[in-house]
Design a protein around this motif. Sequence first.
Motif, mmCIF file in Angstrom:
data_model
loop_
_atom_site.group_PDB
_atom_site.id
_atom_site.type_symbol
_atom_site.label_atom_id
_atom_site.label_comp_id
_atom_site.label_asym_id
_atom_site.label_seq_id
_atom_site.Cartn_x
_atom_site.Cartn_y
_atom_site.Cartn_z
ATOM 1 N N ILE A 15 0.771 -1.099 -0.103
ATOM 2 C CA ILE A 15 -0.001 0.021 0.179
ATOM 3 C C ILE A 15 0.970 1.175 0.071
ATOM 4 C CG2 ILE A 15 -1.634 1.196 1.236
ATOM 5 C CD1 ILE A 15 -2.516 -1.591 2.672
ATOM 6 N N PRO A 16 0.849 1.984 -1.139
ATOM 7 C CA PRO A 16 1.740 3.170 -1.398
ATOM 8 C C PRO A 16 1.378 4.088 -0.284
ATOM 9 C CG PRO A 16 0.816 2.668 -3.361
ATOM 10 C CD PRO A 16 -0.080 1.631 -2.331
ATOM 11 N N GLY A 17 2.691 4.690 0.609
ATOM 12 C CA GLY A 17 2.598 5.717 1.450
ATOM 13 C C GLY A 17 2.513 5.114 3.001
ATOM 14 N N LEU A 18 1.895 3.933 3.046
ATOM 15 C CA LEU A 18 1.526 3.315 4.596
ATOM 16 C C LEU A 18 2.924 3.155 5.236
ATOM 17 C CD1 LEU A 18 -0.671 2.836 6.522
ATOM 18 C CD2 LEU A 18 -0.797 0.637 5.538
ATOM 19 N N GLY A 19 3.831 2.519 4.485
ATOM 20 C CA GLY A 19 5.158 2.126 5.182
ATOM 21 C C GLY A 19 5.829 3.456 5.704
ATOM 22 N N ALA A 20 5.893 4.296 4.797
ATOM 23 C CA ALA A 20 6.769 5.629 5.107
ATOM 24 C C ALA A 20 6.095 6.222 6.293
ATOM 25 C CB ALA A 20 6.694 6.304 3.738
ATOM 26 N N ALA A 21 4.600 6.314 6.287
ATOM 27 C CA ALA A 21 3.968 6.737 7.317
ATOM 28 C C ALA A 21 4.194 6.054 8.722
ATOM 29 C CB ALA A 21 2.345 6.824 7.268
ATOM 30 N N ALA A 22 4.272 4.712 8.419
ATOM 31 C CA ALA A 22 4.539 4.003 9.930
ATOM 32 C C ALA A 22 6.121 4.112 10.568
ATOM 33 C CB ALA A 22 4.377 2.613 9.646
ATOM 34 N N SER A 23 6.910 4.416 9.445
ATOM 35 C CA SER A 23 8.475 4.623 9.666
ATOM 36 C C SER A 23 8.423 6.186 10.398
ATOM 37 C CB SER A 23 9.248 4.895 8.440
ATOM 38 O OG SER A 23 9.513 3.362 8.112
ATOM 39 N N VAL A 24 7.542 7.021 9.726
ATOM 40 C CA VAL A 24 7.830 8.293 10.437
ATOM 41 C C VAL A 24 6.985 8.157 12.035
ATOM 42 C CG1 VAL A 24 6.730 10.684 10.460
ATOM 43 C CG2 VAL A 24 7.726 9.586 8.338
ATOM 44 N N GLY A 25 5.932 7.582 11.943
ATOM 45 C CA GLY A 25 5.329 7.170 13.312
ATOM 46 C C GLY A 25 6.409 6.714 14.113
#
Length: 119
Positions: free
Chosen positions: A66-76
């Motif tokens: 899912i595009p963007g979700l992994g990046a958001a989780a990493s930022v979190g």
Amino acid sequence: MTILPDPVWPVVVLAVVVFGDGLLTFRPPRTIAACLDGVGFPRDWWWVLAVVKFLAAAGLVAGLWIPGLGAAASVGLVVYFLCAAAAHLRADYIGRDFWLNCLGMLLVCLAVLIFCFLT
């Protein structure tokens, strides 16, 4: 910035580590319990940390597709460990747990964010 991780393997490794860390929150070893007590985190709220870590691990894994979700989780995760570092500093609980566990995980999460999503 990429919306899907490249390479994938650091994200998978981080997801496994964070999931394992979440499992350890339910029956923490003495060092983790001492750390949470040392920063003054109430025992009644320890379960929240497990939920946050499980959601982060799930976000990292789902973010492989899912595009963007992994990046958001990493930022979190970076924000989570920044808050943990702030709690350590505020409580003046700065020892091995702070340097190895807290800042170590912050650096790992930052490295995954930069290496897999920002380059």
